[in-house]
Structure formats: structure tokens, C-alpha cells
Design a protein around this motif. Structure first.
Motif, PDB file in Angstrom:
ATOM      1  N   ASP A  29      60.501  13.412  15.825  1.00  0.00           N
ATOM      2  CA  ASP A  29      60.834  14.255  14.678  1.00  0.00           C
ATOM      3  C   ASP A  29      59.732  15.273  14.386  1.00  0.00           C
ATOM      4  O   ASP A  29      59.999  16.469  14.231  1.00  0.00           O
ATOM      5  N   VAL A  30      58.508  14.799  14.314  1.00  0.00           N
ATOM      6  CA  VAL A  30      57.387  15.692  14.015  1.00  0.00           C
ATOM      7  C   VAL A  30      57.214  16.720  15.130  1.00  0.00           C
ATOM      8  O   VAL A  30      57.013  17.914  14.865  1.00  0.00           O
ATOM      9  N   ASN A  31      57.333  16.287  16.376  1.00  0.00           N
ATOM     10  CA  ASN A  31      57.174  17.222  17.493  1.00  0.00           C
ATOM     11  C   ASN A  31      58.266  18.299  17.499  1.00  0.00           C
ATOM     12  O   ASN A  31      57.993  19.457  17.825  1.00  0.00           O
ATOM     13  N   ALA A  32      59.469  17.933  17.129  1.00  0.00           N
ATOM     14  CA  ALA A  32      60.552  18.927  17.059  1.00  0.00           C
ATOM     15  C   ALA A  32      60.239  19.968  15.986  1.00  0.00           C
ATOM     16  O   ALA A  32      60.446  21.171  16.190  1.00  0.00           O
ATOM     17  N   LYS A  33      59.726  19.521  14.848  1.00  0.00           N
ATOM     18  CA  LYS A  33      59.359  20.455  13.776  1.00  0.00           C
ATOM     19  C   LYS A  33      58.178  21.323  14.195  1.00  0.00           C
ATOM     20  O   LYS A  33      58.144  22.519  13.904  1.00  0.00           O
ATOM     21  N   ARG A  34      57.222  20.716  14.869  1.00  0.00           N
ATOM     22  CA  ARG A  34      56.082  21.500  15.339  1.00  0.00           C
ATOM     23  C   ARG A  34      56.539  22.569  16.332  1.00  0.00           C
ATOM     24  O   ARG A  34      56.124  23.709  16.247  1.00  0.00           O
ATOM     25  N   LYS A  35      57.399  22.190  17.265  1.00  0.00           N
ATOM     26  CA  LYS A  35      57.856  23.150  18.272  1.00  0.00           C
ATOM     27  C   LYS A  35      58.575  24.327  17.617  1.00  0.00           C
ATOM     28  O   LYS A  35      58.344  25.486  17.988  1.00  0.00           O
ATOM     29  N   ALA A  36      59.406  24.045  16.629  1.00  0.00           N
ATOM     30  CA  ALA A  36      60.100  25.135  15.923  1.00  0.00           C
ATOM     31  C   ALA A  36      59.088  26.057  15.251  1.00  0.00           C
ATOM     32  O   ALA A  36      59.224  27.287  15.297  1.00  0.00           O
ATOM     33  N   LYS A  37      58.067  25.480  14.643  1.00  0.00           N
ATOM     34  CA  LYS A  37      57.040  26.288  13.984  1.00  0.00           C
ATOM     35  C   LYS A  37      56.241  27.086  15.011  1.00  0.00           C
ATOM     36  O   LYS A  37      55.962  28.270  14.803  1.00  0.00           O
ATOM     37  N   TYR A  38      55.877  26.455  16.115  1.00  0.00           N
ATOM     38  CA  TYR A  38      55.122  27.145  17.160  1.00  0.00           C
ATOM     39  C   TYR A  38      55.933  28.318  17.732  1.00  0.00           C
ATOM     40  O   TYR A  38      55.385  29.385  18.003  1.00  0.00           O
ATOM     41  N   GLN A  39      57.225  28.107  17.920  1.00  0.00           N
ATOM     42  CA  GLN A  39      58.075  29.183  18.443  1.00  0.00           C
ATOM     43  C   GLN A  39      58.117  30.355  17.462  1.00  0.00           C
ATOM     44  O   GLN A  39      58.071  31.513  17.870  1.00  0.00           O
ATOM     45  N   LEU A  64      54.738  30.734  23.774  1.00  0.00           N
ATOM     46  CA  LEU A  64      54.773  29.420  23.126  1.00  0.00           C
ATOM     47  C   LEU A  64      53.604  28.574  23.607  1.00  0.00           C
ATOM     48  O   LEU A  64      52.954  27.890  22.815  1.00  0.00           O
ATOM     49  N   GLU A  65      53.297  28.632  24.896  1.00  0.00           N
ATOM     50  CA  GLU A  65      52.208  27.840  25.469  1.00  0.00           C
ATOM     51  C   GLU A  65      50.865  28.194  24.817  1.00  0.00           C
ATOM     52  O   GLU A  65      50.062  27.307  24.534  1.00  0.00           O
ATOM     53  N   THR A  66      50.638  29.479  24.566  1.00  0.00           N
ATOM     54  CA  THR A  66      49.387  29.903  23.920  1.00  0.00           C
ATOM     55  C   THR A  66      49.278  29.272  22.536  1.00  0.00           C
ATOM     56  O   THR A  66      48.230  28.736  22.166  1.00  0.00           O
ATOM     57  N   VAL A  67      50.357  29.320  21.782  1.00  0.00           N
ATOM     58  CA  VAL A  67      50.349  28.744  20.431  1.00  0.00           C
ATOM     59  C   VAL A  67      50.180  27.229  20.509  1.00  0.00           C
ATOM     60  O   VAL A  67      49.419  26.648  19.731  1.00  0.00           O
ATOM     61  N   GLY A 126      46.965  22.542  19.536  1.00  0.00           N
ATOM     62  CA  GLY A 126      46.375  21.299  20.009  1.00  0.00           C
ATOM     63  C   GLY A 126      44.883  21.253  19.754  1.00  0.00           C
ATOM     64  O   GLY A 126      44.348  20.243  19.280  1.00  0.00           O
ATOM     65  N   LYS A 127      44.222  22.356  20.025  1.00  0.00           N
ATOM     66  CA  LYS A 127      42.776  22.440  19.792  1.00  0.00           C
ATOM     67  C   LYS A 127      42.473  22.247  18.315  1.00  0.00           C
ATOM     68  O   LYS A 127      41.575  21.477  17.942  1.00  0.00           O
ATOM     69  N   LYS A 128      43.228  22.922  17.466  1.00  0.00           N
ATOM     70  CA  LYS A 128      43.010  22.843  16.015  1.00  0.00           C
ATOM     71  C   LYS A 128      43.315  21.422  15.503  1.00  0.00           C
ATOM     72  O   LYS A 128      42.554  20.870  14.697  1.00  0.00           O
TER      73      LYS A 128
END
Length: 110
Positions: free
Chosen positions: A60-70, A80-83, A88-90
Motif C-alpha cells: 500500500d505504501v509503495n503504491a502511494k509512493r510510486k504515484a507521488k514519485y511519478q 521516475l528512476e531519478t526521483v 531512497g537517499k532521502k
């Protein structure tokens, strides 16, 4: 450009965590060593003892993160990979001591 992305990403992660119903549980399972922050900006399951509820939380969290990253990638005309890598670093930098983070060598406690 990277600073702008990081600022937007940081604000997005805070908003995402605040809006997440599982926020308290997320911190709990992190401190229990069941999940950790990965290099790719997503959560990962650390322990084989993680049950279906924990695994569902990660999905669930990863799906929300991916939407935000996109969204962030589109706003900044970047990939998307850059974000994901910046996120991940942050996230790893902000991980509390004692919680798990992913390294090139695998999972370790921060």
C-alpha cells in the motif's frame, strides 16, 4: 534541479505519511525490524517473520509512493528512476537509528 526535486519530494513524503492510515503501524513495524527503507525509494520486507498484514502495508505504501514519485517526475520533466533514487537517499538519511536500511551489501541496522 536536484534541490527542487528534493524539496518537492520531502514535502510529498511528509504529506504522504500524514495521509497514510497506517502511519503509526508503519513506524511500529519499522522499529520491530520487519521492514526497512530501500535504495530505490520504496519500503522492503526485511524479516521472513513479516505477516500478510505487514506485507500488505508495504504494498500500500509503495503504491502511494510510486504515484507521488511519478507526479514529481512529471512536474520536473525528469525520470521516475531519478526521483526514486533521490527519494531512497532521502528516506535512508531520515531513517531513525536502529531501523533497517538497504545497502549495496544488503539490509543493516542504521
Amino acid at each position: 534541479m536536484k534541490n527542487k526535486i528534493l524539496k518537492i519530494l520531502f514535502i510529498g513524503l511528509i504529506a504522504l505519511n500524514a495521509a497514510c492510515v497506517f502511519a503509526v503501524d508503519l513506524q511500529q513495524v519499522k522499529s520491530e525490524g520487519l521492514i526497512g527503507e530501500q535504495l530505490n525509494g520504496y519500503l522492503g520486507v526485511v524479516s521472513a517473520d513479516a505477516d500478510a498484514e505487514v506485507r500488505g502495508l508495504v504494498v500500500d505504501v509503495n503504491a502511494k509512493r510510486k504515484a507521488k514519485y511519478q507526479s514529481i517526475a512529471a512536474k520536473n520533466s525528469t525520470s521516475l528512476e531519478t526521483v526514486e533514487l533521490l527519494a531512497g537517499k532521502k528516506a535512508i538519511e531520515k531513517t531513525q537509528a536502529g531501523n533497517y536500511i538497504q545497502t549495496a551489501a544488503g539490509w543493516k541496522k542504521k
